[in-house]
Design an enzyme around this catalytic site. Sequence first.
Site, mmCIF file in Angstrom:
data_model
loop_
_atom_site.group_PDB
_atom_site.id
_atom_site.type_symbol
_atom_site.label_atom_id
_atom_site.label_comp_id
_atom_site.label_asym_id
_atom_site.label_seq_id
_atom_site.Cartn_x
_atom_site.Cartn_y
_atom_site.Cartn_z
ATOM 1 N N ASP A 24 -12.062 14.162 7.056
ATOM 2 C CA ASP A 24 -13.384 13.810 6.532
ATOM 3 C C ASP A 24 -14.442 13.856 7.641
ATOM 4 O O ASP A 24 -15.228 12.915 7.811
ATOM 5 C CB ASP A 24 -13.366 12.414 5.896
ATOM 6 C CG ASP A 24 -12.201 12.210 4.946
ATOM 7 O OD1 ASP A 24 -11.869 13.155 4.222
ATOM 8 O OD2 ASP A 24 -11.626 11.106 4.936
ATOM 9 N N GLU A 204 -15.415 14.638 -5.222
ATOM 10 C CA GLU A 204 -15.629 13.662 -4.163
ATOM 11 C C GLU A 204 -16.241 14.356 -2.946
ATOM 12 O O GLU A 204 -16.452 15.565 -2.937
ATOM 13 C CB GLU A 204 -14.311 12.974 -3.771
ATOM 14 C CG GLU A 204 -13.291 13.906 -3.147
ATOM 15 C CD GLU A 204 -11.987 13.216 -2.768
ATOM 16 O OE1 GLU A 204 -11.732 12.104 -3.253
ATOM 17 O OE2 GLU A 204 -11.206 13.809 -1.985
#
Length: 326
Positions: A24, A204
């Site tokens: 991420d 997401e």
Amino acid sequence: MTDNNLIRGSGAAFPNPFIRERADPQILRHGGRYYFTATVPAYDRIVLRTAATLDGLRTAEESTIWVRHAEGAMGSHIWAPELHRIGGGWYVYFAAGEADTATGDVWRIRMYVLENLSEDPLAGEWTEKGRIATPVDSFSLDATTFAHGGRRYLCWAQHDPGLAGSNTSLYLAELADPWTLAGDPVEISRPELDWETVRFAVNEGPYALVRNGRVFLTYSASGTGAEYCVGLLTADADADLLDAASWSKSPVPVFGTSAAHGIYGPGHNAFTVGEDGRDLLVFHARAYEEVAGDPLDNPDRHCRVQPFTWREDGTPDFGLPLPENA
């Protein structure tokens, strides 16, 4: 399609993986410096690095700016931090569950904000501004923020308990301040296409890019294995971004697994620019297809960086994830 296998900036070649065991990832350029943050495999803290050059981030000292709580909220699953400069302060958005105690629920994932009013995010004091309250109190994560047209927006992923078979949709709202929504959020995307619903029905990890008279929002879809991929939402720059009808979705992924290049499950991307002004895609991926055991226990989603280009119609061309070269 982008076919070079080295990123070049200020005469330096950047290898991939760019930073190992950092999922991420986000790289922010501000004030002539680069800042890096990402999820750490222990899911227990938030880290930052800074350097004068992009290449310098690879070996820069990593500082822990915050650690999880021993009990209660913000006690587990510290995921997907993002660093943003808003007004005179620095803000980190992140997701967290509760501490793993007899009464804690590690899967009660919600979004939280840290603030630092220092000029230097690696100096000064980080304070907790609390949870981002949304109208529905449900699983929520991956908050990102961007300013456009004199307004600041928050985009994030959240579960709709009334939507059967879906894990998370993308929501957008205007911000009253960096940690408070100014109004009701709008669902701008839900996982409905085949490539968005492999193993899990997920949208997401949104990230915004405003260019060429449009607002682009990339996002990630499906499970976190080789099926993970990047989708794209697009709105006209002068449209009402809080009208779901303003957004169109690419019918196919815009960035995904390349078995030929040995890179699997690229996603949860961000954008930055090189010292030479080139647009760069920042993302994580694995270098093998099958993950042994629980993917959450696997640390091999490494940060990667590569350039991308623009098509004649003004839309981004991310190409394919490039082979490892280091």
